[in-house]
Motif scaffolding. Sequence first.
Motif, PDB file in Angstrom:
ATOM      1  N   ASP A  56      -0.705   3.089   4.914  1.00 32.31           N
ATOM      2  CA  ASP A  56      -1.580   2.846   3.755  1.00 32.31           C
ATOM      3  C   ASP A  56      -1.077   3.659   2.572  1.00 32.31           C
ATOM      4  O   ASP A  56      -1.756   4.565   2.089  1.00 32.31           O
ATOM      5  CB  ASP A  56      -3.026   3.206   4.101  1.00 32.31           C
ATOM      6  N   TYR A  57       0.093   3.320   2.103  1.00 36.32           N
ATOM      7  CA  TYR A  57       0.773   4.082   1.056  1.00 36.32           C
ATOM      8  C   TYR A  57      -0.025   4.107  -0.243  1.00 36.32           C
ATOM      9  O   TYR A  57       0.020   5.066  -0.995  1.00 36.32           O
ATOM     10  CB  TYR A  57       2.145   3.476   0.808  1.00 36.32           C
ATOM     11  N   PHE A  58      -0.776   3.040  -0.519  1.00 41.49           N
ATOM     12  CA  PHE A  58      -1.485   2.919  -1.789  1.00 41.49           C
ATOM     13  C   PHE A  58      -2.972   3.259  -1.675  1.00 41.49           C
ATOM     14  O   PHE A  58      -3.698   3.195  -2.660  1.00 41.49           O
ATOM     15  CB  PHE A  58      -1.322   1.497  -2.339  1.00 41.49           C
ATOM     16  N   GLY A  59      -3.438   3.561  -0.483  1.00 37.61           N
ATOM     17  CA  GLY A  59      -4.840   3.922  -0.297  1.00 37.61           C
ATOM     18  C   GLY A  59      -5.810   2.771  -0.467  1.00 37.61           C
ATOM     19  O   GLY A  59      -6.971   2.977  -0.847  1.00 37.61           O
ATOM     20  N   VAL A  60      -5.370   1.539  -0.161  1.00 34.76           N
ATOM     21  CA  VAL A  60      -6.249   0.385  -0.365  1.00 34.76           C
ATOM     22  C   VAL A  60      -7.357   0.297   0.675  1.00 34.76           C
ATOM     23  O   VAL A  60      -8.378  -0.364   0.438  1.00 34.76           O
ATOM     24  CB  VAL A  60      -5.418  -0.929  -0.348  1.00 34.76           C
ATOM     25  N   ASN A  61      -7.188   0.957   1.823  1.00 35.80           N
ATOM     26  CA  ASN A  61      -8.221   0.885   2.861  1.00 35.80           C
ATOM     27  C   ASN A  61      -9.533   1.508   2.408  1.00 35.80           C
ATOM     28  O   ASN A  61     -10.595   1.207   2.945  1.00 35.80           O
ATOM     29  CB  ASN A  61      -7.738   1.577   4.135  1.00 35.80           C
ATOM     30  N   SER A  62      -9.464   2.381   1.424  1.00 42.04           N
ATOM     31  CA  SER A  62     -10.678   3.037   0.933  1.00 42.04           C
ATOM     32  C   SER A  62     -11.395   2.219  -0.138  1.00 42.04           C
ATOM     33  O   SER A  62     -12.464   2.616  -0.607  1.00 42.04           O
ATOM     34  CB  SER A  62     -10.329   4.422   0.374  1.00 42.04           C
ATOM     35  N   ASN A 115      -3.055  -4.457   1.308  1.00 47.04           N
ATOM     36  CA  ASN A 115      -1.840  -3.657   1.428  1.00 47.04           C
ATOM     37  C   ASN A 115      -0.610  -4.480   1.060  1.00 47.04           C
ATOM     38  O   ASN A 115       0.285  -4.010   0.345  1.00 47.04           O
ATOM     39  CB  ASN A 115      -1.715  -3.123   2.853  1.00 47.04           C
ATOM     40  N   VAL A 116      -0.565  -5.724   1.521  1.00 43.59           N
ATOM     41  CA  VAL A 116       0.541  -6.628   1.177  1.00 43.59           C
ATOM     42  C   VAL A 116       0.570  -6.864  -0.333  1.00 43.59           C
ATOM     43  O   VAL A 116       1.633  -6.834  -0.963  1.00 43.59           O
ATOM     44  CB  VAL A 116       0.404  -7.961   1.936  1.00 43.59           C
ATOM     45  N   THR A 117      -0.594  -7.090  -0.913  1.00 44.64           N
ATOM     46  CA  THR A 117      -0.680  -7.323  -2.356  1.00 44.64           C
ATOM     47  C   THR A 117      -0.154  -6.129  -3.143  1.00 44.64           C
ATOM     48  O   THR A 117       0.613  -6.283  -4.108  1.00 44.64           O
ATOM     49  CB  THR A 117      -2.140  -7.603  -2.755  1.00 44.64           C
ATOM     50  N   ALA A 118      -0.559  -4.928  -2.744  1.00 44.95           N
ATOM     51  CA  ALA A 118      -0.101  -3.722  -3.437  1.00 44.95           C
ATOM     52  C   ALA A 118       1.407  -3.545  -3.302  1.00 44.95           C
ATOM     53  O   ALA A 118       2.082  -3.137  -4.259  1.00 44.95           O
ATOM     54  CB  ALA A 118      -0.832  -2.497  -2.887  1.00 44.95           C
ATOM     55  N   HIS A 119       1.965  -3.862  -2.143  1.00 42.78           N
ATOM     56  CA  HIS A 119       3.408  -3.736  -1.938  1.00 42.78           C
ATOM     57  C   HIS A 119       4.181  -4.704  -2.826  1.00 42.78           C
ATOM     58  O   HIS A 119       5.220  -4.349  -3.396  1.00 42.78           O
ATOM     59  CB  HIS A 119       3.761  -3.982  -0.469  1.00 42.78           C
TER      60      HIS A 119
END
Length: 273
Positions: A56-62, A115-119
């Motif tokens: 979760d490199y971008f912290g999207v789970n939060s 997460n895919v979207t952020a990547h």
Amino acid sequence: MALRKCLKCFSLLPTHVPKLPAATRCLASLPLDVVDPKNEVVREPDAGKSPLECPDYFGVNSLVTMEDLLKARVHLGHKTGLWNPLMKRFIHGSRAGLHILDLDRTLPLLHKALNVTAHVAYRGGIILFVNERPQFEGLVQRTARDCREFFITQKWRGGTLTNSYMLLGTLRLPDLMIFTSVPPSKTAVKETAMACIPSIGVVDSDCNPSQIMYPIPGNDDSPSALRLYCRLFSEAILLGKEKRKSDYADKPEPVSVRTEESTELKSNANNNS
């Protein structure tokens, strides 16, 4: 409180809320420098890991919780007589003639899609929002503009992806397609698969999830649910872009897939909307 009490009465509230395991915490969020027992400053061993090595490199789970999904009525499906058997694994049960979607399955799939979207945004990819429902046209357009991406919000023209040079005057295709609801004609979904473009889509109980690479089981009719999806995708895209700027603040950025052709694609796609 009243909402939770009501859902408990109808046995719609999931028995537990999934928590992110400690092993999957993003290493990039840790401090770059730590102090060893000898009081010597050393480099954090995982600081040099690439974004793909961090769950979760971008912290999207939060960005979203189970409570958010319940409040937005994401769990409400269509009538039990209008369903696709391929959605069976995503259905928790039924109540009052409506299918109830399993949010324990929806939440991790939504996290994965974000997460895919952020990547893709982090890599400078082109993201195209697609929605053919007129009641959500303005919402989807504002979402795409807010995160500086593209949209098509009217009836899909056959060949937009498979014959893009003739229709749009460009060979540049999107790097990711986001369907806030699967179009009834399904032409856009089929062309996306034919063009080998990754797709994210909200699939209600009457949809075929096998045609979407990253399906998100959820209500695609409720305005509150659509507002939630749009907010989450917009935030994920902006997080990816901001992370790209910070990671390459002191060094040259890698070559982006966004070229002059992408600007032309935006102009033509928006004109078709």
